[in-house]
Design an enzyme around this catalytic site. Structure first.
Site, mmCIF file in Angstrom:
data_model
loop_
_atom_site.group_PDB
_atom_site.id
_atom_site.type_symbol
_atom_site.label_atom_id
_atom_site.label_comp_id
_atom_site.label_asym_id
_atom_site.label_seq_id
_atom_site.Cartn_x
_atom_site.Cartn_y
_atom_site.Cartn_z
ATOM 1 C CG ASP A 12 -1.817 1.215 1.307
ATOM 2 O OD1 ASP A 12 -2.344 1.629 0.241
ATOM 3 O OD2 ASP A 12 -2.006 1.785 2.397
ATOM 4 C CB SER A 13 0.182 4.808 -0.525
ATOM 5 O OG SER A 13 -0.914 4.940 0.366
ATOM 6 C CB CYS A 75 -2.802 0.537 -2.726
ATOM 7 S SG CYS A 75 -2.783 2.296 -3.107
ATOM 8 C CD GLU A 154 -0.054 6.681 6.079
ATOM 9 O OE1 GLU A 154 1.101 6.703 6.533
ATOM 10 O OE2 GLU A 154 -0.605 5.643 5.659
ATOM 11 C CB CYS A 186 -9.380 4.508 0.442
ATOM 12 S SG CYS A 186 -7.758 4.936 1.126
ATOM 13 C CG HIS A 188 -5.084 4.828 4.439
ATOM 14 N ND1 HIS A 188 -4.533 4.370 3.263
ATOM 15 C CD2 HIS A 188 -4.043 5.290 5.182
ATOM 16 C CE1 HIS A 188 -3.222 4.557 3.295
ATOM 17 N NE2 HIS A 188 -2.894 5.110 4.448
HETATM 18 N N1 DGL Z 1 -4.769 3.142 0.835
HETATM 19 C C1 DGL Z 1 -4.747 3.562 -0.505
HETATM 20 C C2 DGL Z 1 -5.984 3.232 -1.267
HETATM 21 O O1 DGL Z 1 -6.567 2.196 -1.006
HETATM 22 C C3 DGL Z 1 -4.052 4.831 -0.886
HETATM 23 C C4 DGL Z 1 -4.240 6.069 -0.129
HETATM 24 C C5 DGL Z 1 -3.355 7.200 -0.628
HETATM 25 O O2 DGL Z 1 -2.131 7.041 -0.578
HETATM 26 O O3 DGL Z 1 -3.882 8.220 -1.076
HETATM 27 O O4 DGL Z 1 -6.388 3.938 -2.158
#
Ligand code: DGL
Length: 277
Positions: A12-13, A75, A154, A186, A188
Site C-alpha cells: 500500500d502507499s 491499495c 497516517e 480506500c 485506510h
Molecule cells: N490506501 C490507498 C488506497 O486504497 C491509498 C491512499 C493514498 O495514498 O492516497 O487507495
C-alpha cells in the site's frame, strides 16, 4: 518457480493496507507475509495516475525480488491505474481489492443504490464504475472522494473532532442520496469506520474489501496449489520507505500483536544498491 513455501506480498502507499494484512493473517495464520508501505511517498491519491502507476510497478518488482508467491495490491489508488494488466511482466498471481469489494457490496445492497468513497485518484479513474458495469448488476453507484481521510490515518488520528467534521462534510451528501451500502474504496478508511458509521447511520452497510480480498487470496492459493503446507505460525516482515518510528508505532496499533518490528528501505538506498550491483 513459484512454490508454496514462499511468502505472500502485500503493499500500500502506507499504513492502510494493514487492514488487508490483518484479514489475511486472520484467515491464513500459517502463511508468511512481506508487507511494504510506501510511507515516504504517501499519499498517492492526489498524484497523477502515471506517477502512481510507476510507484506500483516499482513496489511489485521489489516484492517479486523478495521471492513472494502472490502479490496483494492493498491499495485502490494503485489498482485503479491498472498497472499490472497490460505489462504481462509478472509470473506471480496478483490479487486486487476493487473486484472483491464490488462483489460484497452488490451482495449486501437491497435497494441497488451503493455509495463509494475513495481517494481522488481512485474516483477520477472510474475503475469502480467499470467493475460494476462488468458485473451486469442493476445498481447505481454514487461516488465521492475524501482526500483528507488518508492524512488523518497516517497521522494516527482516527477519532478526533476534525475527523468527524470531515466525515460530515464528505459523507453528508451520500447519506442524503439514500444509499443503503457504502464501499470503503480506500484501504485506510476502515480505520475511520467509527466516524463513517456515525455519520452514515446504522442502517447503511459499510463494505471494507479487506475480508473479501483475504478470501480471494485463499481461493487463488488453493486453486494454484500454493497454500503453505506446514502448519507453523507464519513469519511477518514489514518494510517502509519512510520513518521506522512512526510506522512502528502505528503499525502495532493498527495491525495488532503480529506486528513485531519494521525494516526501513528508503528508495534512495534501493537505487544505490541497484547501481552498485
Ligand atoms: N490506501 C490507498 C488506497 O486504497 C491509498 C491512499 C493514498 O495514498 O492516497 O487507495
Amino acid at each position: 518457480m513459484v512454490t508454496p513455501d514462499r511468502p505472500i506480498g502485500i503493499f500500500d502507499s502506507g499504513l492502510g493496507g494493514l487492514t488487508v494484512a490483518r484479514a489475511v493473517i486472520d484467515l491464513l495464520p500459517h502463511e508468511d507475509i512481506v508487507y511494504f508501505g510506501d510511507t515516504a511517498r504517501c499519499p498517492y491519491g492526489p498524484r497523477p495516475p502515471e506517477k502512481v502507476r510507476s510507484f506500483a510497478l516499482e513496489i511489485t518488482d521489489l516484492l517479486v525480488a523478495e521471492g513472494v508467491k502472490l502479490v496483494v495490491v492493498a491499495c485502490n489508488s494503485a489498482e485503479s491505474t491498472a498497472f499490472y494488466e497490460a505489462t504481462g511482466r509478472y509470473e506471480v498471481p496478483i490479487v486486487s481489492v476493487i473486484e472483491p469489494g464490488v462483489r460484497a457490496a452488490i451482495a449486501a445492497s437491497r435497494s441497488g443504490r451503493i455509495g463509494l468513497i475513495g481517494t481522488e485518484a481512485t474516483i477520477a479513474s472510474g475503475a469502480y464504475d467499470r467493475v460494476v458495469t462488468a458485473t451486469g448488476a442493476d445498481v447505481v453507484l454514487e461516488s465521492r472522494a475524501c482526500p483528507r481521510f488518508v492524512d488523518f490515518v497516517e497521522a494516527g488520528e482516527t477519532a478526533s473532532e476534525a475527523v468527524l467534521v470531515a466525515a460530515e462534510e464528505y459523507l453528508g451528501p451520500l447519506r442524503e442520496s439514500g444509499v443503503d451500502t457504502l464501499i470503503l474504496g480506500c484501504t485506510h478508511y476502515p480505520l475511520l469506520s467509527g466516524a463513517i458509521r456515525y455519520v452514515m447511520g446504522e442502517h447503511v452497510v459499510l463494505i471494507s474489501s479487506a475480508e473479501a480480498t483475504a478470501s480471494e487470496v485463499y481461493a487463488r492459493l488453493l486453486d494454484l496449489d500454493l497454500l503453505k503446507r506446514d502448519a507453523t505460525e507464519g513469519r511477518r516482515r514489514f518494510i517502509t520507505s519512510g520513518g521506522e518510528d512512526r510506522f512502528g508505532e502505528l503499525g502495532r496499533r493498527f495491525l495488532g500483536p503480529e506486528f513485531d518490528g519494521v525494516e526501513q528501505r528508503p528508495w534512495q538506498l534501493a537505487a544505490d544498491r541497484r547501481a552498485a550491483s
